[in-house]
Scaffold this motif. Structure first.
Motif, PDB file in Angstrom:
ATOM      1  N   GLY A 150       0.824  -1.212   0.000  1.00 51.56           N
ATOM      2  CA  GLY A 150       0.000   0.000   0.000  1.00 51.56           C
ATOM      3  C   GLY A 150       0.852   1.253   0.000  1.00 51.56           C
ATOM      4  O   GLY A 150       2.037   1.219   0.359  1.00 51.56           O
ATOM      5  N   GLY A 151       0.240   2.352  -0.417  1.00 51.61           N
ATOM      6  CA  GLY A 151       0.966   3.621  -0.474  1.00 51.61           C
ATOM      7  C   GLY A 151       0.169   4.758   0.130  1.00 51.61           C
ATOM      8  O   GLY A 151       0.421   5.927  -0.150  1.00 51.61           O
ATOM      9  N   ARG A 174       2.172   0.139  -5.693  1.00 54.28           N
ATOM     10  CA  ARG A 174       1.873  -0.318  -7.060  1.00 54.28           C
ATOM     11  C   ARG A 174       2.112   0.735  -8.151  1.00 54.28           C
ATOM     12  O   ARG A 174       2.162   0.390  -9.322  1.00 54.28           O
ATOM     13  CB  ARG A 174       0.440  -0.849  -7.136  1.00 54.28           C
ATOM     14  CG  ARG A 174      -0.644   0.188  -6.973  1.00 54.28           C
ATOM     15  CD  ARG A 174      -2.008  -0.442  -7.166  1.00 54.28           C
ATOM     16  NE  ARG A 174      -3.079   0.483  -6.823  1.00 54.28           N
ATOM     17  CZ  ARG A 174      -4.354   0.168  -6.883  1.00 54.28           C
ATOM     18  NH1 ARG A 174      -4.735  -1.045  -7.239  1.00 54.28           N
ATOM     19  NH2 ARG A 174      -5.278   1.055  -6.560  1.00 54.28           N
ATOM     20  N   ARG A 175       2.219   2.010  -7.758  1.00 53.25           N
ATOM     21  CA  ARG A 175       2.481   3.058  -8.761  1.00 53.25           C
ATOM     22  C   ARG A 175       3.862   3.672  -8.518  1.00 53.25           C
ATOM     23  O   ARG A 175       4.605   3.218  -7.652  1.00 53.25           O
ATOM     24  CB  ARG A 175       1.417   4.159  -8.638  1.00 53.25           C
ATOM     25  CG  ARG A 175       0.050   3.698  -9.098  1.00 53.25           C
ATOM     26  CD  ARG A 175      -0.934   4.833  -9.141  1.00 53.25           C
ATOM     27  NE  ARG A 175      -1.266   5.372  -7.823  1.00 53.25           N
ATOM     28  CZ  ARG A 175      -1.429   6.658  -7.561  1.00 53.25           C
ATOM     29  NH1 ARG A 175      -1.259   7.559  -8.511  1.00 53.25           N
ATOM     30  NH2 ARG A 175      -1.769   7.076  -6.342  1.00 53.25           N
ATOM     31  N   ARG A 179      -0.083   7.698  -2.327  1.00 55.35           N
ATOM     32  CA  ARG A 179      -1.273   8.503  -2.085  1.00 55.35           C
ATOM     33  C   ARG A 179      -1.168   9.207  -0.721  1.00 55.35           C
ATOM     34  O   ARG A 179      -1.899  10.140  -0.437  1.00 55.35           O
ATOM     35  CB  ARG A 179      -2.470   7.535  -2.054  1.00 55.35           C
ATOM     36  CG  ARG A 179      -3.818   8.169  -1.998  1.00 55.35           C
ATOM     37  CD  ARG A 179      -4.843   7.056  -1.900  1.00 55.35           C
ATOM     38  NE  ARG A 179      -4.981   6.346  -3.178  1.00 55.35           N
ATOM     39  CZ  ARG A 179      -5.955   6.568  -4.035  1.00 55.35           C
ATOM     40  NH1 ARG A 179      -6.877   7.461  -3.757  1.00 55.35           N
ATOM     41  NH2 ARG A 179      -6.036   5.904  -5.161  1.00 55.35           N
ATOM     42  N   GLY A 237      -6.370  -0.109   2.597  1.00 45.80           N
ATOM     43  CA  GLY A 237      -7.640   0.545   2.911  1.00 45.80           C
ATOM     44  C   GLY A 237      -8.625  -0.401   3.589  1.00 45.80           C
ATOM     45  O   GLY A 237      -8.416  -1.618   3.637  1.00 45.80           O
ATOM     46  N   PRO A 280     -12.144   6.213  10.313  1.00 46.84           N
ATOM     47  CA  PRO A 280     -11.136   5.723   9.358  1.00 46.84           C
ATOM     48  C   PRO A 280      -9.708   5.860   9.874  1.00 46.84           C
ATOM     49  O   PRO A 280      -8.770   5.455   9.197  1.00 46.84           O
ATOM     50  CB  PRO A 280     -11.349   6.623   8.128  1.00 46.84           C
ATOM     51  CG  PRO A 280     -11.956   7.866   8.659  1.00 46.84           C
ATOM     52  CD  PRO A 280     -12.625   7.555   9.972  1.00 46.84           C
ATOM     53  N   ARG A 283      -9.176   3.084  14.538  1.00 42.74           N
ATOM     54  CA  ARG A 283      -9.528   1.684  14.278  1.00 42.74           C
ATOM     55  C   ARG A 283      -8.976   0.697  15.312  1.00 42.74           C
ATOM     56  O   ARG A 283      -8.564  -0.406  14.959  1.00 42.74           O
ATOM     57  CB  ARG A 283      -9.030   1.280  12.891  1.00 42.74           C
ATOM     58  CG  ARG A 283      -9.757   1.963  11.749  1.00 42.74           C
ATOM     59  CD  ARG A 283      -9.493   1.282  10.454  1.00 42.74           C
ATOM     60  NE  ARG A 283      -8.150   1.427  10.010  1.00 42.74           N
ATOM     61  CZ  ARG A 283      -7.772   2.207   9.002  1.00 42.74           C
ATOM     62  NH1 ARG A 283      -8.664   2.909   8.342  1.00 42.74           N
ATOM     63  NH2 ARG A 283      -6.527   2.274   8.642  1.00 42.74           N
TER      64      ARG A 283
END
Ligand code: NDP
Length: 316
Positions: A150-151, A174-175, A179, A237, A280, A283
């Motif tokens: 994840g980013g 992945r990119r 983010r 996420g 969010p 958690r």
């Protein structure tokens, strides 16, 4: 059947709300949902819930919370809410078992579910090296190499947390960019034992009984490598469990229930939200329990106001 308070969901938020509502004499009903006890029943040892100096198994903790709520008169129904009508008074809930329940106040505590990559190995090795929670499981990988997928901000937080425990943290992004907020990105880049693998996807997680490595592919070159990791943390996420509330309760862009600041009140009178379904960021079981307590206290106060208003107006 009609209840003063119905709580949808049986994780730490749901059972804590039930405990407080029951002790206030409201005889609440908990509708346990598709996964009674919630996400914690899928973890092994929980070492960060206050009050358990030796740690506690997730299933045991949830059992304790349920029994504590039941002790004061909570009723638990092992069924799943399929449809709700929250606007009219009383509120109406349809259950998959065929029953219909009415409630004056509703506390939504349906939690969220981690998003997974969709690899078969995630299911096979869940709890055996595959995890979606570094704070819960990172401790088991002290001094060992791990991967984080994840980013986003979550992945960065997980990587930072793990970097303090593990020998090496391989972040799989992945990119060619993340983010995550700039400050979080700067932190991970400045941490010597976090290695960021750009443009990289996971092809498979290796191992039968426990994680022994991850096969990753560079999306531009197609080159595949095996990373010798022993822990594999997925942080791409969470999905809040709010499908049945869509078009009724106000949600944010990611589907989390919006609550008023410093409150569990939603945009609908007599409907409160607690735990991960409205959170969010933190958690954690303990923060979920905290908001469960808030929801019960607010529901109790709201019910008293309704009674007072009816008495003043002379309606029954
Ligand atoms: P985000 O949706 O922000 O990020 C998800 C990340 O996972 C993205 O980098 C995404 O890549 C990647 N991803 C998604 N699907 C896949 C896949 N199949 N394979 C590989 N990578 C994938 O989720 P977060 O949980 O990180 O954050 C959720 C919200 O919570 C955000 O608003 C965040 O800011 C907030 N938050 C804030 C924190 C704080 O303030 N301390 C801490 C944690 C979360 P791509 O970018 O390519 O889509």
């Amino acid at each position: 059947m009609k209840y003063e308070v119905v709580i949808i969901g049986s994780g730490p938020a749901g059972y804590t709300a039930a405990l407080y509502a029951a002790r206030a004499g409201l005889s609440p009903l908990v509708i346990a949902g598709p996964e009674p006890g919630g996400q914690l029943t899928r973890t092994s040892e929980v070492e960060n819930f206050p009050g358990y100096p030796e740690g506690v198994l997730g299933g045991q903790l949830m059992d304790d919370l349920r029994r504590q709520a039941e002790r004061f008169g909570t009723k638990v129904l092992y069924d799943v809410v399929e449809k709700v009508e929250l606007r009219p008074f009383p509120k109406k809930l349809w259950l998959s078992g065929g029953e219909t329940v009415e409630a004056d106040a509703v506390i939504i505590a349906t939690g969220s579910s981690p998003r997974w990559l969709g690899l078969e190995a995630e299911k096979r090795l869940y709890g055996a090296g595959v995890s979606a929670c570094a704070v819960c499981d990172g401790y088991f990988f002290r001094g060992k190499p791990v991967a984080v997928v994840g980013g986003g901000d979550s992945a960065c937080e997980e990587a930072m947390y793990l970097s303090r425990l593990c020998s090496e943290v391989h972040m799989l992004v992945r990119r060619d960019q993340m983010r995550a907020s700039r400050i979080m990105q700067e932190r991970v880049r400045a941490t010597p034992n976090i290695h960021i693998h750009w443009n990289t996807i996971t092809v498979d997680i290796l191992g039968e009984q426990k994680v022994e490595g991850a096969r990753v592919r560079h999306v531009l070159t197609g080159e595949e490598t095996i990373l010798p990791v022993q822990g594999f943390f997925v942080a791409i996420g969470h999905v809040p469990n709010t499908e049945i509330f869509r078009n009724q309760v106000a949600l944010d862009a990611a589907g989390y229930i919006l609550t008023e600041p410093k409150s569990t009140r939603t945009n609908i009178e007599g409907v409160f939200a607690a735990g991960d379904v409205q959170d969010p960021i933190y958690r954690q079981a303990v923060t979920a329990a905290g908001t469960g307590c808030m929801a019960a206290l607010e529901a109790e106060r709201w019910l008293m106001e309704q009674k007072h208003r009816k008495a003043t107006l002379g309606v029954s």
